[in-house]
Design a protein around this motif. Structure first.
Motif, PDB file in Angstrom:
ATOM      1  N   LEU A 103       0.766  -1.224  -0.014  1.00  0.00           N
ATOM      2  CA  LEU A 103      -0.109  -0.020  -0.062  1.00  0.00           C
ATOM      3  C   LEU A 103       0.902   1.387   0.045  1.00  0.00           C
ATOM      4  CD1 LEU A 103      -2.680  -0.940   2.538  1.00  0.00           C
ATOM      5  CD2 LEU A 103      -2.879  -0.843  -0.014  1.00  0.00           C
ATOM      6  N   SER A 104       2.139   1.236   0.811  1.00  0.00           N
ATOM      7  CA  SER A 104       2.708   2.519   0.944  1.00  0.00           C
ATOM      8  C   SER A 104       3.640   2.702  -0.386  1.00  0.00           C
ATOM      9  CB  SER A 104       3.517   2.464   2.198  1.00  0.00           C
ATOM     10  OG  SER A 104       4.543   1.478   2.113  1.00  0.00           O
ATOM     11  N   ALA A 105       4.052   1.454  -0.818  1.00  0.00           N
ATOM     12  CA  ALA A 105       5.004   1.763  -2.042  1.00  0.00           C
ATOM     13  C   ALA A 105       4.080   2.320  -3.264  1.00  0.00           C
ATOM     14  CB  ALA A 105       5.351   0.292  -2.361  1.00  0.00           C
ATOM     15  N   LEU A 106       2.877   1.785  -3.474  1.00  0.00           N
ATOM     16  CA  LEU A 106       1.824   2.311  -4.239  1.00  0.00           C
ATOM     17  C   LEU A 106       1.730   3.714  -4.398  1.00  0.00           C
ATOM     18  CD1 LEU A 106      -0.253   1.631  -6.846  1.00  0.00           C
ATOM     19  CD2 LEU A 106      -1.895   1.609  -4.901  1.00  0.00           C
ATOM     20  N   LEU A 107       1.687   4.270  -3.062  1.00  0.00           N
ATOM     21  CA  LEU A 107       1.377   5.832  -2.894  1.00  0.00           C
ATOM     22  C   LEU A 107       2.483   6.625  -2.797  1.00  0.00           C
ATOM     23  CD1 LEU A 107      -1.453   5.384  -0.582  1.00  0.00           C
ATOM     24  CD2 LEU A 107      -1.708   5.795  -2.877  1.00  0.00           C
ATOM     25  N   GLU A 108       3.548   6.044  -2.927  1.00  0.00           N
ATOM     26  CA  GLU A 108       4.958   6.753  -2.831  1.00  0.00           C
ATOM     27  C   GLU A 108       5.170   7.666  -4.264  1.00  0.00           C
ATOM     28  OE1 GLU A 108       9.624   5.819  -2.830  1.00  0.00           O
ATOM     29  OE2 GLU A 108       8.384   4.167  -2.445  1.00  0.00           O
ATOM     30  N   ILE A 109       5.544   8.798  -3.711  1.00  0.00           N
ATOM     31  CA  ILE A 109       5.802   9.896  -4.801  1.00  0.00           C
ATOM     32  C   ILE A 109       7.390  10.124  -4.744  1.00  0.00           C
ATOM     33  CG2 ILE A 109       5.564  12.029  -5.808  1.00  0.00           C
ATOM     34  CD1 ILE A 109       2.751  12.195  -4.387  1.00  0.00           C
ATOM     35  N   PRO A 110       7.858   9.433  -5.792  1.00  0.00           N
ATOM     36  CA  PRO A 110       9.492   9.847  -6.097  1.00  0.00           C
ATOM     37  C   PRO A 110       9.882  11.296  -6.083  1.00  0.00           C
ATOM     38  CG  PRO A 110       8.784   8.081  -7.648  1.00  0.00           C
ATOM     39  CD  PRO A 110       7.517   8.700  -6.874  1.00  0.00           C
ATOM     40  N   ALA A 111      10.898  11.431  -5.477  1.00  0.00           N
ATOM     41  CA  ALA A 111      11.068  13.022  -5.085  1.00  0.00           C
ATOM     42  C   ALA A 111      11.559  13.518  -6.521  1.00  0.00           C
ATOM     43  CB  ALA A 111      12.435  13.173  -4.395  1.00  0.00           C
ATOM     44  N   MET A 112      11.769  13.006  -7.492  1.00  0.00           N
ATOM     45  CA  MET A 112      12.162  13.386  -8.713  1.00  0.00           C
ATOM     46  C   MET A 112      11.014  13.773  -9.482  1.00  0.00           C
ATOM     47  SD  MET A 112      15.266  14.045  -8.605  1.00  0.00           S
ATOM     48  CE  MET A 112      15.830  14.325 -10.236  1.00  0.00           C
ATOM     49  N   SER A 113       9.779  12.894  -9.261  1.00  0.00           N
ATOM     50  CA  SER A 113       8.935  13.495 -10.040  1.00  0.00           C
ATOM     51  C   SER A 113       7.544  14.130  -9.372  1.00  0.00           C
ATOM     52  CB  SER A 113       8.136  11.932 -10.381  1.00  0.00           C
ATOM     53  OG  SER A 113       7.585  11.012  -9.390  1.00  0.00           O
TER      54      SER A 113
END
Length: 118
Positions: A103-113
């Protein structure tokens, strides 16, 4: 070995779209968590000393019957969010870490994007 849907399940959705199987699995988890009682139950279990809680410890904080709590725990278990084990007359529950990782990986927003408002 990870299948295509497993890899897509664990990658942030801003990097690649979800596959059909991953979307179905994750939607069951999110649906289970969309109920306030179930969300609180998951939090109570996760924060309980030792990382697991007896069903007898989970009924007090709610203004609902024990059978209702058992129903909500069943929904969490069927969604793959908690595991359980009967010990004598009681059932103990624990949070499945791999479910929270998905669940957390799905909602993660990479810093670069990450976009900033204009």
């Amino acid at each position: 070995m990870l299948g295509q849907d497993d890899a897509a399940c664990c990658a942030p959705m801003v990097r690649e779209p979800l596959g059909e199987d991953a979307a179905a699995e994750l939607s069951r988890m999110f649906k289970a968590l969309s109920d306030p009682i179930r969300l609180r139950l998951l939090s109570l279990i996760a924060s309980h000393e030792g990382g697991e809680a007896c069903v007898c410890d989970l009924t007090g904080p709610f203004d609902v019957s024990q059978p209702t709590i058992s129903h909500h725990l069943k929904v969490l278990r069927e969604a793959g969010l908690v595991g359980s084990e009967r010990r004598g007359t009681w059932v103990y529950y624990w949070v499945l870490p791999e479910a929270l990782v998905k669940l957390s990986a799905l909602l993660e927003i990479p810093a670069m994007s990450a976009r900033t408002p204009a």
